[in-house]
Design a protein around this motif. Structure first.
Motif, PDB file in Angstrom:
ATOM      1  N   ALA A  20       0.822  -1.215   0.000  1.00  0.00           N
ATOM      2  CA  ALA A  20       0.000   0.000   0.000  1.00  0.00           C
ATOM      3  C   ALA A  20       0.852   1.259   0.000  1.00  0.00           C
ATOM      4  O   ALA A  20       0.416   2.298  -0.501  1.00  0.00           O
ATOM      5  N   PHE A  25       0.808   2.620  -5.865  1.00  0.00           N
ATOM      6  CA  PHE A  25      -0.401   3.018  -5.158  1.00  0.00           C
ATOM      7  C   PHE A  25      -0.309   4.454  -4.654  1.00  0.00           C
ATOM      8  O   PHE A  25      -1.289   5.191  -4.681  1.00  0.00           O
ATOM      9  N   MET A  26       0.844   4.847  -4.213  1.00  0.00           N
ATOM     10  CA  MET A  26       0.981   6.224  -3.748  1.00  0.00           C
ATOM     11  C   MET A  26       0.898   7.194  -4.918  1.00  0.00           C
ATOM     12  O   MET A  26       0.451   8.325  -4.756  1.00  0.00           O
ATOM     13  N   PHE A  29      -2.577   8.615  -5.591  1.00  0.00           N
ATOM     14  CA  PHE A  29      -3.043   9.683  -4.717  1.00  0.00           C
ATOM     15  C   PHE A  29      -2.155  10.925  -4.748  1.00  0.00           C
ATOM     16  O   PHE A  29      -2.454  11.902  -4.075  1.00  0.00           O
ATOM     17  N   ASN A  30      -1.074  10.885  -5.506  1.00  0.00           N
ATOM     18  CA  ASN A  30      -0.168  12.023  -5.588  1.00  0.00           C
ATOM     19  C   ASN A  30      -0.673  13.004  -6.644  1.00  0.00           C
ATOM     20  O   ASN A  30      -0.111  13.139  -7.718  1.00  0.00           O
ATOM     21  N   VAL A  40      -4.324  15.121  -0.701  1.00  0.00           N
ATOM     22  CA  VAL A  40      -4.899  13.776  -0.741  1.00  0.00           C
ATOM     23  C   VAL A  40      -3.856  12.717  -0.390  1.00  0.00           C
ATOM     24  O   VAL A  40      -4.167  11.732   0.279  1.00  0.00           O
ATOM     25  N   LEU A  41      -2.616  12.906  -0.813  1.00  0.00           N
ATOM     26  CA  LEU A  41      -1.556  11.945  -0.515  1.00  0.00           C
ATOM     27  C   LEU A  41      -1.346  11.815   0.991  1.00  0.00           C
ATOM     28  O   LEU A  41      -1.193  10.707   1.511  1.00  0.00           O
ATOM     29  N   TYR A  44      -4.152   9.770   2.452  1.00  0.00           N
ATOM     30  CA  TYR A  44      -3.977   8.354   2.127  1.00  0.00           C
ATOM     31  C   TYR A  44      -2.931   7.703   3.042  1.00  0.00           C
ATOM     32  O   TYR A  44      -3.182   6.641   3.610  1.00  0.00           O
ATOM     33  N   ILE A  45      -1.785   8.337   3.178  1.00  0.00           N
ATOM     34  CA  ILE A  45      -0.723   7.771   4.009  1.00  0.00           C
ATOM     35  C   ILE A  45      -1.195   7.633   5.451  1.00  0.00           C
ATOM     36  O   ILE A  45      -0.987   6.594   6.089  1.00  0.00           O
ATOM     37  N   THR A  47      -4.286   7.389   6.570  1.00  0.00           N
ATOM     38  CA  THR A  47      -5.340   6.380   6.670  1.00  0.00           C
ATOM     39  C   THR A  47      -4.765   4.969   6.643  1.00  0.00           C
ATOM     40  O   THR A  47      -5.175   4.110   7.435  1.00  0.00           O
ATOM     41  N   VAL A  48      -3.816   4.721   5.751  1.00  0.00           N
ATOM     42  CA  VAL A  48      -3.183   3.400   5.687  1.00  0.00           C
ATOM     43  C   VAL A  48      -2.438   3.116   6.981  1.00  0.00           C
ATOM     44  O   VAL A  48      -2.525   2.018   7.547  1.00  0.00           O
TER      45      VAL A  48
END
Length: 70
Positions: A20, A25-26, A29-30, A40-41, A44-45, A47-48
């Motif tokens: 993830a 995957f990153m 969201f980048n 957003v990145l 995402y980080i 949340t993971v």
């Protein structure tokens, strides 16, 4: 839950976390977008990461036994 079963869950969670947080995957969201001013990145980080911490906590909780107290 047996100890080997718990350690298997932890290994699977580690592999999921590795995948993830890998570039493909990153890269999804980048983007130059924000949600309420937060990129957003970063969301995402975080949340993971918090999801992995929650799973690790859940896996390591002591098991409740259904044995009656003597």
């Amino acid at each position: 839950m047996p100890q080997s079963f718990k350690s298997g869950h932890i290994v699977v969670t580690g592999v999921f976390l590795f995948v993830a947080l890998a570039f493909p995957f990153m890269g999804i969201f980048n983007k130059p977008r924000t949600i309420q001013g937060i990129p957003v990145l970063y969301i995402y980080i975080f949340t993971v990461w918090i999801g992995a911490v929650g799973l690790m906590y859940w896996y390591t909780l002591p098991e409740k036994s259904n044995k009656p107290k003597a």
